[in-house]
Motif scaffolding. Structure first.
Motif, mmCIF file in Angstrom:
data_model
loop_
_atom_site.group_PDB
_atom_site.id
_atom_site.type_symbol
_atom_site.label_atom_id
_atom_site.label_comp_id
_atom_site.label_asym_id
_atom_site.label_seq_id
_atom_site.Cartn_x
_atom_site.Cartn_y
_atom_site.Cartn_z
ATOM 1 N N GLY A 4 13.352 29.895 33.732
ATOM 2 C CA GLY A 4 12.138 30.436 34.488
ATOM 3 C C GLY A 4 11.061 30.611 33.535
ATOM 4 N N GLY A 5 11.081 30.167 32.381
ATOM 5 C CA GLY A 5 9.775 30.146 31.581
ATOM 6 C C GLY A 5 9.502 31.475 30.920
ATOM 7 N N GLY A 6 8.359 31.712 30.497
ATOM 8 C CA GLY A 6 8.132 33.196 29.890
ATOM 9 C C GLY A 6 6.604 33.226 29.354
ATOM 10 N N ASP A 7 6.371 34.251 28.640
ATOM 11 C CA ASP A 7 4.862 34.327 28.413
ATOM 12 C C ASP A 7 4.437 33.893 26.969
ATOM 13 O OD1 ASP A 7 5.972 36.553 27.068
ATOM 14 O OD2 ASP A 7 4.943 37.890 28.274
ATOM 15 N N GLY A 8 5.802 33.739 26.222
ATOM 16 C CA GLY A 8 5.381 33.268 24.686
ATOM 17 C C GLY A 8 5.280 34.342 23.878
ATOM 18 N N ILE A 9 5.195 35.637 24.452
ATOM 19 C CA ILE A 9 5.124 36.669 23.423
ATOM 20 C C ILE A 9 6.338 36.981 22.618
ATOM 21 C CG2 ILE A 9 4.754 39.149 23.211
ATOM 22 C CD1 ILE A 9 2.843 39.043 25.625
ATOM 23 N N SER A 10 7.549 37.224 23.196
ATOM 24 C CA SER A 10 8.785 37.359 22.169
ATOM 25 C C SER A 10 8.816 36.115 21.295
ATOM 26 C CB SER A 10 9.926 37.472 23.222
ATOM 27 O OG SER A 10 9.800 38.487 24.167
ATOM 28 N N CYS A 11 8.696 34.769 21.890
ATOM 29 C CA CYS A 11 8.664 33.901 20.764
ATOM 30 C C CYS A 11 7.869 34.207 19.608
ATOM 31 C CB CYS A 11 8.415 32.491 21.502
ATOM 32 S SG CYS A 11 9.548 32.198 23.086
ATOM 33 N N GLY A 12 6.573 34.600 19.998
ATOM 34 C CA GLY A 12 5.576 34.720 19.058
ATOM 35 C C GLY A 12 6.209 36.012 17.878
ATOM 36 N N LEU A 13 6.517 36.978 18.659
ATOM 37 C CA LEU A 13 6.965 38.136 17.560
ATOM 38 C C LEU A 13 8.369 37.416 16.666
ATOM 39 C CD1 LEU A 13 7.204 40.656 20.352
ATOM 40 C CD2 LEU A 13 5.374 40.298 18.720
ATOM 41 N N ALA A 14 8.910 36.914 17.318
ATOM 42 C CA ALA A 14 10.142 36.291 16.440
ATOM 43 C C ALA A 14 9.458 35.463 15.234
ATOM 44 C CB ALA A 14 11.195 35.582 17.309
ATOM 45 N N SER A 15 8.711 34.689 15.632
ATOM 46 C CA SER A 15 7.860 33.828 14.685
ATOM 47 C C SER A 15 7.296 34.634 13.581
ATOM 48 C CB SER A 15 6.740 32.718 15.479
ATOM 49 O OG SER A 15 7.790 32.010 16.089
ATOM 50 N N VAL A 45 2.341 31.466 12.620
ATOM 51 C CA VAL A 45 3.230 31.535 13.922
ATOM 52 C C VAL A 45 3.202 30.205 14.825
ATOM 53 C CG1 VAL A 45 3.174 32.660 16.058
ATOM 54 C CG2 VAL A 45 3.144 33.950 14.021
ATOM 55 N N LYS A 46 1.827 29.598 15.081
ATOM 56 C CA LYS A 46 1.701 28.307 15.608
ATOM 57 C C LYS A 46 2.099 27.216 14.966
ATOM 58 C CE LYS A 46 -2.608 30.422 17.512
ATOM 59 N NZ LYS A 46 -4.188 30.710 17.608
ATOM 60 N N ASP A 47 2.444 27.054 13.895
ATOM 61 C CA ASP A 47 3.022 26.093 13.128
ATOM 62 C C ASP A 47 4.126 25.548 13.737
ATOM 63 O OD1 ASP A 47 4.935 24.579 10.880
ATOM 64 O OD2 ASP A 47 2.760 24.635 10.194
ATOM 65 N N PRO A 48 4.158 24.041 14.028
ATOM 66 C CA PRO A 48 5.525 23.582 14.820
ATOM 67 C C PRO A 48 6.830 23.720 14.086
ATOM 68 C CG PRO A 48 3.535 22.052 14.599
ATOM 69 C CD PRO A 48 3.255 23.102 13.987
ATOM 70 N N ARG A 59 13.425 27.975 17.765
ATOM 71 C CA ARG A 59 14.276 27.333 18.753
ATOM 72 C C ARG A 59 15.617 26.937 18.090
ATOM 73 N NH1 ARG A 59 9.651 24.232 19.386
ATOM 74 N NH2 ARG A 59 8.355 24.696 21.273
ATOM 75 N N LYS A 60 15.594 26.724 16.907
ATOM 76 C CA LYS A 60 17.298 26.165 16.381
ATOM 77 C C LYS A 60 17.826 27.576 16.412
ATOM 78 C CE LYS A 60 19.163 25.079 12.084
ATOM 79 N NZ LYS A 60 19.016 24.838 10.458
ATOM 80 N N MET A 61 17.344 28.934 16.034
ATOM 81 C CA MET A 61 18.270 29.941 16.061
ATOM 82 C C MET A 61 18.630 30.423 17.287
ATOM 83 S SD MET A 61 16.817 32.336 12.681
ATOM 84 C CE MET A 61 15.120 32.261 13.203
ATOM 85 N N ALA A 62 17.720 30.437 18.430
ATOM 86 C CA ALA A 62 17.889 30.559 19.816
ATOM 87 C C ALA A 62 19.059 29.722 20.147
ATOM 88 C CB ALA A 62 16.833 30.702 20.480
ATOM 89 N N CYS A 77 10.712 29.466 24.254
ATOM 90 C CA CYS A 77 11.339 28.614 22.976
ATOM 91 C C CYS A 77 12.848 28.805 23.021
ATOM 92 C CB CYS A 77 10.879 29.590 21.927
ATOM 93 S SG CYS A 77 11.174 31.362 21.709
ATOM 94 N N ASN A 78 13.304 29.429 24.016
ATOM 95 C CA ASN A 78 14.677 29.711 23.913
ATOM 96 C C ASN A 78 15.245 28.936 25.488
ATOM 97 O OD1 ASN A 78 17.282 30.422 24.179
ATOM 98 N ND2 ASN A 78 16.894 32.656 23.847
#
Length: 399
Positions: free
Chosen positions: A283-294, A348-351, A358-361, A277-278
């Motif tokens: 190099g990608g990521g596992d999505g967990i940090s993005c999910g926690l932020a959400s 969390v899954k909501d677009p 993404r906007k804040m990152a 999300c950033n």
């Protein structure tokens, strides 16, 4: 004999309360340094609500005297008092009566300090239960010493004070030792942790901050915290990741500073170190940090529990990291803060939520953030802004 036995009981009470006071002041001293210099693992154990908040009191300008934590003064003074009580109670001095009165005089100093700090507390919007406990212990101890002291009279006390400069200079030595050891202990801590030049460093940081380019952040996006209701003099924008250890240590200091200054506003913006999300992270990521932020943004949207969720993730950071499973983290957080796990997961899954992250990152990317935590004050980068002395220096420059 009965009189002596009765007095010994009161002296024993004073010994016990003074010993407890040493423990309370020791905890407050340790927490002072951890909070001031970014070493706190989380909030104080005596943080109950917005009013009963030891962290906010610790972050206030009244928490130190002559650069030394008030709690440190309390530790040293009560240790000296403990010595006088012990040698009196167990008959380890030639003149028990006079030594008991010296204990009373030292105890009177602790009571006077407690009264002054208590009066200051009435002017603040925050209270510290441990501090209030220390004040109560000093009063109880004073009563115990008063009841256990011998031949207490105004004339005897005046003569005792005069004797400090003539025949009882050893007492004067102990009194001088109180500030000497308080200053020495403070200097030793600061030097051993690399903070002996904190004032000089703060001046340098402020100079760089004032010369930094202005950034334009969306102040409507993120978690907002302000104790007062007026226009903030100082707006802190923090970018952080919930799996970043340094961010965990920064959070208590930033919160405490904000809560102790009604005209300061704190805005938390997630900056997940996760390419999912950033865009700033390759190099990608596992999505967990993005999910926690959400999850934090969703908790705020659902029932204004964003800060509670924010605190949960940081306070349980090791478990969050070890889980390596976003759903489990969301379920655990839901139970802890009182949210519906299913509703939280759906949000969390909501677009729309994902786009907000993404906007804040992207705001952080535009500001050329190099790591987390990164702190901006009034739109300008403040290096070391997670440390209260540096925040305080910035605040003073704005006032």
């Amino acid at each position: 004999m009965k009189t002596t036995a009765s007095k010994n009981k009161f002296l024993l009470l004073a010994l016990l309360t003074t010993l407890i006071a040493v423990g309370v002041h020791t905890y407050l001293t340790q927490h002072y340094y951890a909070l001031k210099f970014g070493g706190a693992e989380g909030g104080s154990v005596c943080n109950i609500n917005e009013v009963m908040n030891c962290d906010a009191v610790t972050a206030s300008k009244y928490s130190a005297f002559l650069g030394v934590p008030m709690a440190m003064w309390g530790v040293v003074t009560n240790i000296v008092l403990l010595y006088f009580l012990a040698v009196t109670r167990f008959n380890m001095v030639q003149d028990r009566a006079k030594t008991s009165r010296y204990a009373l005089l030292i105890s009177g100093i602790t009571v006077l300090a407690s009264v002054v700090m208590g009066l200051i507390s009435t002017t603040m919007s925050n209270l510290c239960i441990f501090c209030l406990s220390a004040y109560a212990l000093s009063i109880i101890g004073f009563i115990g010493i008063w009841m256990g002291a011998e031949d207490v009279s105004a004339s005897n006390l005046m003569n005792d004070i005069k004797d400090i400069f003539v025949t009882e200079r050893w007492v004067g030595g102990f009194l001088i030792a109180i500030p000497a050891f308080a200053f020495l202990a403070n200097i030793m801590y600061l030097e051993s942790h690399g903070f002996s030049e904190i004032e000089k460093v703060a001046k340098e940081k402020i100079a760089y901050w004032q010369a930094s380019p202005q950034q334009n952040f969306d102040l409507s996006a993120g978690l907002s915290l302000q104790k007062g209701s007026g226009e903030p003099v100082m707006t802190i924008v923090e970018f952080a990741d919930f799996r970043c250890p340094h961010c965990k240590h920064a959070a208590p200091s930033l919160h405490a500073f904000t809560q102790s200054h009604p005209d300061v506003k704190l805005l938390f913006k997630p900056f997940p170190l996760d390419g999912t999300c950033n865009e700033a992270i390759t190099g990608g990521g596992d999505g967990i940090s993005c999910g926690l932020a959400s999850a934090v943004m969703c908790a705020e949207k659902m029932s204004q529990k964003g800060w509670a969720t924010h605190d949960y993730f940081f306070e349980n950071q090791m478990e969050v990291i070890q889980a390596q499973n976003l759903d489990k983290n969301l379920e655990d957080a839901s139970k802890a803060v009182g949210l519906s796990a299913d509703e939280l997961k759906a949000c969390v899954k909501d677009p729309g939520t994902q786009e907000l992250i993404r906007k804040m990152a992207n705001e952080g990317k535009t500001a050329q953030i190099q790591g987390t935590p990164t702190v901006f004050v009034n739109g300008k980068l403040l290096s070391g802004g997670q440390l209260i002395p540096i925040l305080e220096a910035a605040y003073r420059s704005l006032k």
